[in-house]
Design a protein around this motif. Structure first.
Motif, mmCIF file in Angstrom:
data_model
loop_
_atom_site.group_PDB
_atom_site.id
_atom_site.type_symbol
_atom_site.label_atom_id
_atom_site.label_comp_id
_atom_site.label_asym_id
_atom_site.label_seq_id
_atom_site.Cartn_x
_atom_site.Cartn_y
_atom_site.Cartn_z
ATOM 1 N N ALA A 139 35.572 54.686 39.417
ATOM 2 C CA ALA A 139 34.941 53.616 38.647
ATOM 3 C C ALA A 139 33.498 53.425 39.087
ATOM 4 N N GLU A 140 32.711 52.817 38.199
ATOM 5 C CA GLU A 140 31.295 52.545 38.472
ATOM 6 C C GLU A 140 30.919 51.207 37.851
ATOM 7 N N PHE A 141 30.286 50.363 38.633
ATOM 8 C CA PHE A 141 29.870 49.059 38.137
ATOM 9 C C PHE A 141 28.786 49.217 37.073
ATOM 10 N N THR A 142 28.928 48.442 35.992
ATOM 11 C CA THR A 142 27.954 48.501 34.898
ATOM 12 C C THR A 142 26.860 47.454 35.039
ATOM 13 N N GLY A 143 27.066 46.469 35.906
ATOM 14 C CA GLY A 143 26.123 45.369 36.030
ATOM 15 C C GLY A 143 26.406 44.229 35.075
ATOM 16 N N GLN A 144 27.495 44.336 34.283
ATOM 17 C CA GLN A 144 27.856 43.303 33.317
ATOM 18 C C GLN A 144 29.084 42.533 33.796
ATOM 19 N N PRO A 145 29.263 41.291 33.320
ATOM 20 C CA PRO A 145 30.482 40.551 33.650
ATOM 21 C C PRO A 145 31.713 41.292 33.123
ATOM 22 N N GLY A 146 32.807 41.191 33.864
ATOM 23 C CA GLY A 146 34.043 41.835 33.459
ATOM 24 C C GLY A 146 35.065 40.826 32.977
ATOM 25 N N ARG A 147 36.225 41.335 32.576
ATOM 26 C CA ARG A 147 37.285 40.483 32.041
ATOM 27 C C ARG A 147 38.509 40.547 32.940
ATOM 28 N N PRO A 148 39.304 39.477 32.976
ATOM 29 C CA PRO A 148 40.623 39.590 33.595
ATOM 30 C C PRO A 148 41.498 40.508 32.747
ATOM 31 N N LEU A 149 42.325 41.287 33.379
ATOM 32 C CA LEU A 149 43.163 42.263 32.680
ATOM 33 C C LEU A 149 44.577 42.215 33.249
ATOM 34 N N VAL A 188 51.074 28.208 41.344
ATOM 35 C CA VAL A 188 50.601 26.828 41.344
ATOM 36 C C VAL A 188 49.112 26.712 41.647
ATOM 37 N N ALA A 189 48.488 27.774 42.081
ATOM 38 C CA ALA A 189 47.047 27.713 42.378
ATOM 39 C C ALA A 189 46.446 29.090 42.160
ATOM 40 N N ARG A 190 45.260 29.105 41.583
ATOM 41 C CA ARG A 190 44.546 30.362 41.349
ATOM 42 C C ARG A 190 43.066 30.101 41.545
ATOM 43 N N THR A 191 42.399 30.993 42.252
ATOM 44 C CA THR A 191 40.981 30.834 42.493
ATOM 45 C C THR A 191 40.294 32.184 42.412
ATOM 46 N N GLY A 192 38.971 32.180 42.341
ATOM 47 C CA GLY A 192 38.240 33.436 42.187
ATOM 48 C C GLY A 192 38.307 33.916 40.759
ATOM 49 N N GLY A 193 38.430 35.210 40.600
ATOM 50 C CA GLY A 193 38.531 35.754 39.255
ATOM 51 C C GLY A 193 37.195 35.888 38.564
ATOM 52 N N CYS A 194 36.111 35.987 39.354
ATOM 53 C CA CYS A 194 34.801 36.302 38.771
ATOM 54 C C CYS A 194 34.720 37.824 38.686
ATOM 55 N N TRP A 195 35.154 38.352 37.541
ATOM 56 C CA TRP A 195 35.345 39.791 37.425
ATOM 57 C C TRP A 195 34.054 40.499 37.036
ATOM 58 N N HIS A 196 33.920 41.720 37.529
ATOM 59 C CA HIS A 196 32.741 42.550 37.282
ATOM 60 C C HIS A 196 33.186 43.781 36.495
ATOM 61 N N GLU A 197 32.496 44.066 35.413
ATOM 62 C CA GLU A 197 32.861 45.204 34.573
ATOM 63 C C GLU A 197 32.583 46.519 35.287
ATOM 64 N N VAL A 198 33.510 47.445 35.142
ATOM 65 C CA VAL A 198 33.299 48.809 35.615
ATOM 66 C C VAL A 198 33.711 49.767 34.509
ATOM 67 N N SER A 199 33.053 50.918 34.473
ATOM 68 C CA SER A 199 33.543 52.011 33.637
ATOM 69 C C SER A 199 34.464 52.843 34.520
ATOM 70 N N ALA A 200 35.599 53.263 33.980
ATOM 71 C CA ALA A 200 36.605 53.892 34.832
ATOM 72 C C ALA A 200 37.281 55.055 34.134
ATOM 73 N N CYS A 201 37.743 55.986 34.938
ATOM 74 C CA CYS A 201 38.654 57.025 34.469
ATOM 75 C C CYS A 201 39.912 56.940 35.321
ATOM 76 N N LEU A 202 41.039 57.268 34.717
ATOM 77 C CA LEU A 202 42.336 57.113 35.367
ATOM 78 C C LEU A 202 43.160 58.361 35.114
ATOM 79 N N ARG A 203 43.779 58.857 36.169
ATOM 80 C CA ARG A 203 44.655 60.024 36.029
ATOM 81 C C ARG A 203 46.014 59.699 36.631
ATOM 82 N N MET A 204 47.067 60.023 35.894
ATOM 83 C CA MET A 204 48.436 59.882 36.392
ATOM 84 C C MET A 204 49.068 61.267 36.441
ATOM 85 N N ALA A 205 49.584 61.644 37.605
ATOM 86 C CA ALA A 205 50.210 62.951 37.778
ATOM 87 C C ALA A 205 51.718 62.825 37.594
ATOM 88 N N SER A 206 52.363 63.925 37.310
ATOM 89 C CA SER A 206 53.823 63.929 37.215
ATOM 90 C C SER A 206 54.419 63.762 38.614
#
Length: 263
Positions: free
Chosen positions: A170-180, A213-231
């Motif tokens: 992954a690589e940071f784009t410099g833009q805000p990201g989203r929760p996923l 009952v409590a959640r904090t943080g979650g200031c997400w940063h956008e990244v461009s990513a590639c993902l590989r899943m092996a057998s």
């Protein structure tokens, strides 16, 4: 023979009158961590064997979370970090429930700490042992710190039984990201325990979701990513087939689990 009248003080095994050696203490369980989240599309029909009918049907979107966690109960674990720190890889699938609502379901998760494994099984998160590695971002302006700015790179991987199963770059784009993934919707898990007195019967499953009952943080940063899943010869997650990355983000999160509720 039943021994439930024995006055033990253990939430989980080993059961003793002191409770000191119990693997897991009762909630609340507090978590804080650094996560790389990679959302993907997949063949919804291929995922049917991974999701109980009572949960609903997969819709073809999901997320893999690579997480570097620190967790505690009353805080004593933070003075002995071997009790509090662990890494894990979480896969969640978006599901349409029978009533038409949406949720996430966790069909697979791998962790490197026995305490976290049992906490997960109690919540219906089907944890198994695995080795997760994840590049951290540190609050320094330094090449090794992966500062949160455009162009900084990070990676993650999961190996299960000495075989690499997931790999992400992954690589940071410099833009805000989203929760996923599980950061966006309630996640349902299936709890079931085998009874060796009846080895011919499979467990009845109970569907639960954690009581957060409590959640904090979650200031997400956008990244461009590639993902590989092996057998992998011992993992069903490969039924998802080819994963197509849709979005990705990274950041810190804190939350507290007070227990679980019927889903």
């Amino acid at each position: 023979m039943h021994s439930h009248h024995w006055p033990h003080q253990s939430f989980t095994a080993p059961f003793t009158t002191t409770g000191r050696s119990a693997l897991v203490r009762p909630p609340p369980w507090h978590y804080a961590g650094w996560l790389l989240n990679v959302a993907f599309r997949f063949d919804a029909l291929a995922a049917m064997p991974l999701v109980p009918d009572a949960v609903g049907r997969p819709v073809g979107t999901g997320c893999v979370h690579f997480a570097d966690w620190q967790a505690c109960t009353d805080g004593h674990e933070l003075l002995d970090p071997v009790l509090s720190q662990y890494r894990e890889t979480i896969v969640v699938l978006e599901v349409e429930r029978p009533d038409g609502s949406r949720c996430m379901y966790c069909p697979a998760i791998w962790v490197d700490q026995d305490i976290s494994m049992v906490r997960g099984l109690l919540q219906g998160w089907p944890k198994k042992m695995g080795s997760t590695w994840l590049t951290r971002s540190l609050p320094l302006d330094h090449p090794a710190a992966v500062p949160l700015r455009r162009g900084s790179k990070l990676g993650a991987s999961l190996a299960v039984k000495d075989r690499r199963l997931f790999e992400a770059h992954a690589e940071f784009t410099g833009q805000p990201g989203r929760p996923l993934g599980f950061l966006t919707q309630a996640t349902i898990g299936a709890v079931g325990w085998a009874d060796l007195r009846q080895p011919e019967q499979f467990p009845e499953l109970a569907l639960v979701k954690p009581d957060i009952v409590a959640r904090t943080g979650g200031c997400w940063h956008e990244v461009s990513a590639c993902l590989r899943m092996a057998s992998h010869p011992g993992e069903d997650i490969g039924l998802l087939g080819d994963l197509v990355v849709e979005d990705a983000s990274a950041g810190w999160l804190g939350l507290t689990v007070a227990g679980a509720r019927d889903a």
